[in-house]
Design a protein around this motif. Structure first.
Motif, PDB file in Angstrom:
ATOM      1  N   ARG A  83       4.067   0.726  -2.226  1.00 15.25           N
ATOM      2  CA  ARG A  83       3.918   0.074  -0.927  1.00 15.25           C
ATOM      3  C   ARG A  83       3.140  -1.226  -1.041  1.00 15.25           C
ATOM      4  O   ARG A  83       2.391  -1.437  -1.983  1.00 15.25           O
ATOM      5  CB  ARG A  83       3.250   0.987   0.081  1.00 15.25           C
ATOM      6  CG  ARG A  83       1.774   1.194  -0.132  1.00 15.25           C
ATOM      7  CD  ARG A  83       1.179   2.033   0.975  1.00 15.25           C
ATOM      8  NE  ARG A  83      -0.250   2.247   0.762  1.00 15.25           N
ATOM      9  CZ  ARG A  83      -1.060   2.731   1.668  1.00 15.25           C
ATOM     10  NH1 ARG A  83      -0.596   3.077   2.850  1.00 15.25           N
ATOM     11  NH2 ARG A  83      -2.342   2.887   1.412  1.00 15.25           N
ATOM     12  N   GLU A 134       3.246  -2.599   7.068  1.00 17.59           N
ATOM     13  CA  GLU A 134       3.307  -1.870   5.806  1.00 17.59           C
ATOM     14  C   GLU A 134       4.765  -1.641   5.451  1.00 17.59           C
ATOM     15  O   GLU A 134       5.563  -1.232   6.297  1.00 17.59           O
ATOM     16  CB  GLU A 134       2.607  -0.511   5.945  1.00 17.59           C
ATOM     17  CG  GLU A 134       2.687   0.353   4.705  1.00 17.59           C
ATOM     18  CD  GLU A 134       2.056   1.724   4.889  1.00 17.59           C
ATOM     19  OE1 GLU A 134       2.112   2.518   3.934  1.00 17.59           O
ATOM     20  OE2 GLU A 134       1.532   2.017   5.979  1.00 17.59           O
ATOM     21  N   LEU A 169       7.087   0.442   2.595  1.00 19.30           N
ATOM     22  CA  LEU A 169       6.932   1.472   1.567  1.00 19.30           C
ATOM     23  C   LEU A 169       8.278   2.066   1.164  1.00 19.30           C
ATOM     24  O   LEU A 169       9.237   2.036   1.929  1.00 19.30           O
ATOM     25  CB  LEU A 169       5.974   2.561   2.034  1.00 19.30           C
ATOM     26  CG  LEU A 169       6.349   3.437   3.209  1.00 19.30           C
ATOM     27  CD1 LEU A 169       5.561   4.740   3.140  1.00 19.30           C
ATOM     28  CD2 LEU A 169       6.036   2.739   4.529  1.00 19.30           C
ATOM     29  N   HIS A 199       4.556   7.018  -3.380  1.00 16.82           N
ATOM     30  CA  HIS A 199       5.163   5.837  -2.769  1.00 16.82           C
ATOM     31  C   HIS A 199       4.723   4.563  -3.473  1.00 16.82           C
ATOM     32  O   HIS A 199       3.618   4.481  -3.986  1.00 16.82           O
ATOM     33  CB  HIS A 199       4.748   5.709  -1.293  1.00 16.82           C
ATOM     34  CG  HIS A 199       5.271   6.786  -0.438  1.00 16.82           C
ATOM     35  ND1 HIS A 199       4.678   8.026  -0.359  1.00 16.82           N
ATOM     36  CD2 HIS A 199       6.344   6.833   0.384  1.00 16.82           C
ATOM     37  CE1 HIS A 199       5.364   8.793   0.477  1.00 16.82           C
ATOM     38  NE2 HIS A 199       6.373   8.087   0.937  1.00 16.82           N
TER      39      HIS A 199
END
Length: 121
Positions: A102, A114, A116, A100
């Motif tokens: 992020r 967050e 992502l 990912h």
């Protein structure tokens, strides 16, 4: 049986609704949705984009969580990060989640979020 997450509730201090609207609607591009009247009397505001809902509720002795956060999957994470930066939000990239891209950011009252996007390969 649990089928899905219906919404995520975040806390906010009294009187912060206008700042929350600026961030969640303008910066994140979410749409404010009406709260039921009995809940609207408590303050706060709710936002939605697609099936994702974030509810911001007023907490009398508000203190933002230092670690807890919703993880929001986005598309075109670079453009999304640029959008937040253009709206004055800090973007802190983190490369510790395999598979990912992020970053983390904070809303105007200090809630950690967050963002992502999975990467191919």
């Amino acid at each position: 049986m649990i089928a899905a997450v219906d919404h995520v509730q975040l806390a906010a201090p009294a009187g912060s609704e206008d700042a929350l609207r600026t961030y969640y609607a303008d910066a994140l591009g979410m749409t404010e949705i009406p709260k039921p009247p009995v809940l609207a009397a408590r303050g706060g505001c709710w936002f939605q984009t697609g099936p994702v809902q974030l509810h911001l509720g007023i907490e009398a002795d508000f203190r933002p969580a230092r670690k807890a956060h919703p993880g929001l999957r986005v598309t075109d994470i670079e453009a999304f990060a640029a959008r937040l930066t253009e709206h004055g939000a800090e973007v802190k990239w983190d490369g510790d989640l395999p598979g990912h891209r992020r970053f983390f950011s904070h809303d105007p009252v200090g809630n950690r979020l967050e963002f992502l996007e999975p990467v191919d390969g």
